[in-house]
Design a protein around this motif. Sequence first.
Motif, PDB file in Angstrom:
ATOM      1  N   ILE A  14     -24.799-110.779  13.534  1.00 29.82           N
ATOM      2  CA  ILE A  14     -23.651-111.141  12.763  1.00 29.82           C
ATOM      3  C   ILE A  14     -23.788-112.583  12.427  1.00 29.82           C
ATOM      4  O   ILE A  14     -23.827-113.582  13.278  1.00 29.82           O
ATOM      5  CB  ILE A  14     -22.158-110.884  13.275  1.00 29.82           C
ATOM      6  CG1 ILE A  14     -22.135-109.599  13.837  1.00 29.82           C
ATOM      7  CG2 ILE A  14     -20.913-111.420  12.434  1.00 29.82           C
ATOM      8  CD1 ILE A  14     -22.074-108.530  12.882  1.00 29.82           C
ATOM      9  N   THR A  17     -18.627-114.652   8.938  1.00 25.88           N
ATOM     10  CA  THR A  17     -17.368-113.538   8.976  1.00 25.88           C
ATOM     11  C   THR A  17     -16.561-114.221   7.797  1.00 25.88           C
ATOM     12  O   THR A  17     -16.088-115.173   7.737  1.00 25.88           O
ATOM     13  CB  THR A  17     -16.526-113.594  10.241  1.00 25.88           C
ATOM     14  OG1 THR A  17     -16.355-115.033  10.484  1.00 25.88           O
ATOM     15  CG2 THR A  17     -17.446-113.021  11.423  1.00 25.88           C
ATOM     16  N   TRP A  22     -17.849-108.587   8.505  1.00 29.17           N
ATOM     17  CA  TRP A  22     -19.112-109.143   8.810  1.00 29.17           C
ATOM     18  C   TRP A  22     -20.122-109.165   7.795  1.00 29.17           C
ATOM     19  O   TRP A  22     -20.189-108.224   7.034  1.00 29.17           O
ATOM     20  CB  TRP A  22     -19.535-108.556  10.044  1.00 29.17           C
ATOM     21  CG  TRP A  22     -18.660-108.116  11.184  1.00 29.17           C
ATOM     22  CD1 TRP A  22     -17.578-109.359  11.562  1.00 29.17           C
ATOM     23  CD2 TRP A  22     -18.761-107.306  12.174  1.00 29.17           C
ATOM     24  NE1 TRP A  22     -17.151-108.942  12.893  1.00 29.17           N
ATOM     25  CE2 TRP A  22     -17.610-107.702  13.163  1.00 29.17           C
ATOM     26  CE3 TRP A  22     -19.740-106.105  12.548  1.00 29.17           C
ATOM     27  CZ2 TRP A  22     -17.510-106.956  14.220  1.00 29.17           C
ATOM     28  CZ3 TRP A  22     -19.223-105.505  13.796  1.00 29.17           C
ATOM     29  CH2 TRP A  22     -18.353-105.854  14.729  1.00 29.17           C
ATOM     30  N   GLY A  24     -24.448-109.917   7.664  1.00 30.75           N
ATOM     31  CA  GLY A  24     -25.453-110.366   8.679  1.00 30.75           C
ATOM     32  C   GLY A  24     -26.667-109.159   8.332  1.00 30.75           C
ATOM     33  O   GLY A  24     -26.887-109.044   7.370  1.00 30.75           O
ATOM     34  N   ALA A  40     -18.980-104.695   7.393  1.00 30.40           N
ATOM     35  CA  ALA A  40     -19.143-103.936   8.456  1.00 30.40           C
ATOM     36  C   ALA A  40     -19.201-102.298   7.840  1.00 30.40           C
ATOM     37  O   ALA A  40     -19.784-101.583   8.597  1.00 30.40           O
ATOM     38  CB  ALA A  40     -17.583-103.996   9.283  1.00 30.40           C
TER      39      ALA A  40
END
Length: 75
Positions: A14, A17, A22, A24, A40
């Motif tokens: 991650i 945010t 999230w 990443g 996510a």
Amino acid sequence: MKESQKKGTFVVRIEYTQNHSWQGSVTWTDRNETQQFRSALELVHLMDNALAGSSTQSFCCAEDASLPSVQGNPT
């Protein structure tokens, strides 16, 4: 092996945010492939696609080819 029993190992990083989600990268360690994700939900989608076609497909999301793919271990 039943599809519901397929397993894989993923390393999730991650990095940010933003917008209550999230962002990443996720590495599929079985194939040493890394893919970026922006939410996510997209992370789960990438992992699901990897396991669903683990013997025939690369680790990517066909609906969004604009995401960069990184080969090898990220530093």
